[in-house]
Write a protein that holds these residues in place. Structure first.
Motif, mmCIF file in Angstrom:
data_model
loop_
_atom_site.group_PDB
_atom_site.id
_atom_site.type_symbol
_atom_site.label_atom_id
_atom_site.label_comp_id
_atom_site.label_asym_id
_atom_site.label_seq_id
_atom_site.Cartn_x
_atom_site.Cartn_y
_atom_site.Cartn_z
ATOM 1 N N SER A 123 0.808 -1.225 0.000
ATOM 2 C CA SER A 123 0.000 0.000 0.000
ATOM 3 C C SER A 123 0.841 1.275 0.000
ATOM 4 O O SER A 123 0.494 2.246 -0.666
ATOM 5 C CB SER A 123 -0.920 0.033 1.223
ATOM 6 N N PHE A 124 1.941 1.252 0.773
ATOM 7 C CA PHE A 124 2.710 2.480 0.964
ATOM 8 C C PHE A 124 4.178 2.354 0.552
ATOM 9 O O PHE A 124 4.960 3.270 0.758
ATOM 10 C CB PHE A 124 2.637 2.919 2.433
ATOM 11 N N GLY A 125 4.572 1.203 0.042
ATOM 12 C CA GLY A 125 5.951 0.995 -0.368
ATOM 13 C C GLY A 125 6.875 0.820 0.825
ATOM 14 O O GLY A 125 6.445 0.470 1.923
ATOM 15 N N VAL A 126 8.134 1.069 0.597
ATOM 16 C CA VAL A 126 9.150 0.873 1.631
ATOM 17 C C VAL A 126 8.870 1.743 2.848
ATOM 18 O O VAL A 126 9.029 1.308 3.991
ATOM 19 C CB VAL A 126 10.554 1.175 1.060
ATOM 20 N N SER A 127 8.432 2.960 2.633
ATOM 21 C CA SER A 127 8.177 3.853 3.767
ATOM 22 C C SER A 127 7.072 3.301 4.669
ATOM 23 O O SER A 127 7.067 3.542 5.872
ATOM 24 C CB SER A 127 7.825 5.255 3.290
ATOM 25 N N GLY A 128 6.134 2.552 4.100
ATOM 26 C CA GLY A 128 5.079 1.948 4.902
ATOM 27 C C GLY A 128 5.588 0.892 5.857
ATOM 28 O O GLY A 128 4.996 0.654 6.916
ATOM 29 N N LEU A 129 6.706 0.265 5.525
ATOM 30 C CA LEU A 129 7.268 -0.784 6.380
ATOM 31 C C LEU A 129 7.880 -0.233 7.664
ATOM 32 O O LEU A 129 7.945 -0.930 8.667
ATOM 33 C CB LEU A 129 8.340 -1.569 5.619
ATOM 34 N N LEU A 130 8.318 1.014 7.618
ATOM 35 C CA LEU A 130 8.999 1.585 8.776
ATOM 36 C C LEU A 130 8.107 1.646 10.010
ATOM 37 O O LEU A 130 8.545 1.328 11.111
ATOM 38 C CB LEU A 130 9.527 2.982 8.450
ATOM 39 N N PHE A 131 6.857 2.055 9.821
ATOM 40 C CA PHE A 131 5.963 2.243 10.963
ATOM 41 C C PHE A 131 4.749 1.323 10.936
ATOM 42 O O PHE A 131 3.838 1.488 11.742
ATOM 43 C CB PHE A 131 5.502 3.707 11.035
ATOM 44 N N ALA A 132 4.714 0.365 10.035
ATOM 45 C CA ALA A 132 3.534 -0.487 9.873
ATOM 46 C C ALA A 132 3.162 -1.229 11.152
ATOM 47 O O ALA A 132 2.015 -1.148 11.610
ATOM 48 C CB ALA A 132 3.762 -1.485 8.736
ATOM 49 N N VAL A 133 4.099 -1.954 11.729
ATOM 50 C CA VAL A 133 3.782 -2.754 12.916
ATOM 51 C C VAL A 133 3.475 -1.872 14.117
ATOM 52 O O VAL A 133 2.463 -2.102 14.793
ATOM 53 C CB VAL A 133 4.906 -3.779 13.207
ATOM 54 N N PRO A 134 4.278 -0.841 14.431
ATOM 55 C CA PRO A 134 3.919 -0.014 15.585
ATOM 56 C C PRO A 134 2.557 0.660 15.446
ATOM 57 O O PRO A 134 1.789 0.717 16.415
ATOM 58 C CB PRO A 134 5.028 1.031 15.674
ATOM 59 N N ILE A 135 2.238 1.147 14.258
ATOM 60 C CA ILE A 135 0.939 1.791 14.060
ATOM 61 C C ILE A 135 -0.177 0.768 14.202
ATOM 62 O O ILE A 135 -1.203 1.039 14.834
ATOM 63 C CB ILE A 135 0.881 2.522 12.701
ATOM 64 N N ALA A 136 0.010 -0.416 13.637
ATOM 65 C CA ALA A 136 -1.017 -1.461 13.746
ATOM 66 C C ALA A 136 -1.247 -1.854 15.207
ATOM 67 O O ALA A 136 -2.391 -1.988 15.648
ATOM 68 C CB ALA A 136 -0.612 -2.679 12.925
ATOM 69 N N VAL A 137 -0.164 -2.026 15.963
ATOM 70 C CA VAL A 137 -0.299 -2.394 17.376
ATOM 71 C C VAL A 137 -0.997 -1.279 18.146
ATOM 72 O O VAL A 137 -1.896 -1.536 18.953
ATOM 73 C CB VAL A 137 1.090 -2.703 17.999
ATOM 74 N N PHE A 138 -0.605 -0.045 17.903
ATOM 75 C CA PHE A 138 -1.219 1.087 18.590
ATOM 76 C C PHE A 138 -2.716 1.147 18.298
ATOM 77 O O PHE A 138 -3.532 1.300 19.204
ATOM 78 C CB PHE A 138 -0.533 2.391 18.173
#
Length: 177
Positions: A123-138
């Motif tokens: 969905s967001f490319g490489v930049s999406g991987l940086l915060f994907a898990v923390p945002i999902a957990v939050f």
């Protein structure tokens, strides 16, 4: 402000998990380079360590010098061996380390980690991987957090825990159960 603090806590735990993954990834790559007898192991291992903090692109950046050295010093066969080693380490990282370590640090099922990383990258490319898990957990914790009105419903055993009470009838500090 509590939401910002909660997100900061999740982000910190995520960084701890990523740091553990980086150390294991670097160790596996270093062992692979040593086994393949590729010159300049320590420089390349340091590069792998630094680049491992950058999702997807980091592996490309750190693999390039390995390939060039293997090709120039040892030939095509060794360069292909380096590619196979990097693919093996990347497979272990992506499908074993990331889900297991993230799930243990963030109390998240490994399959959820894989899905979140997959969706974020597509969905967001490489930049999406940086915060994907923390945002999902939050977001998951925010949605699952009980309101004061539903807290008792969320924990039906809350009334079964013993409580210490102070007997205020005579003004003494005797503790009763």
């Amino acid at each position: 402000a509590p939401a910002v603090a909660a997100f900061g806590s999740v982000l910190g735990r995520s960084f701890e998990a990523q740091s553990m993954i980086v150390v294991v990834n670097t160790t596996l790559t270093t062992l692979g380079l040593i086994a393949l007898k590729i010159p300049g192991v320590w420089f390349m291992s340091t590069l792998v360590f630094v680049c491992s903090f950058v999702p997807v692109v980091g592996v490309l950046i750190s693999t390039t010098p390995m390939l060039i050295v293997a090709l120039m010093e040892c030939g095509v066969g060794k360069a292909l061996s380096v590619i196979a080693m990097v693919l093996g380490v990347h497979f272990v990282e992506a499908y074993v380390l990331n889900p297991q370590i993230y799930s243990s640090h963030l109390d998240l099922h490994p399959l959820v980690v894989l899905v979140v990383l997959y969706v974020a990258e597509h969905s967001f490319g490489v930049s999406g991987l940086l915060f994907a898990v923390p945002i999902a957990v939050f977001l998951m914790r925010l949605v699952q957090a009980p309101s004061p009105a539903t807290a008792e419903l969320a924990n039906p055993n809350a009334n079964l825990t013993p409580r210490l009470m102070v007997d205020e009838s005579d003004g003494s500090d005797d503790v009763t159960h």
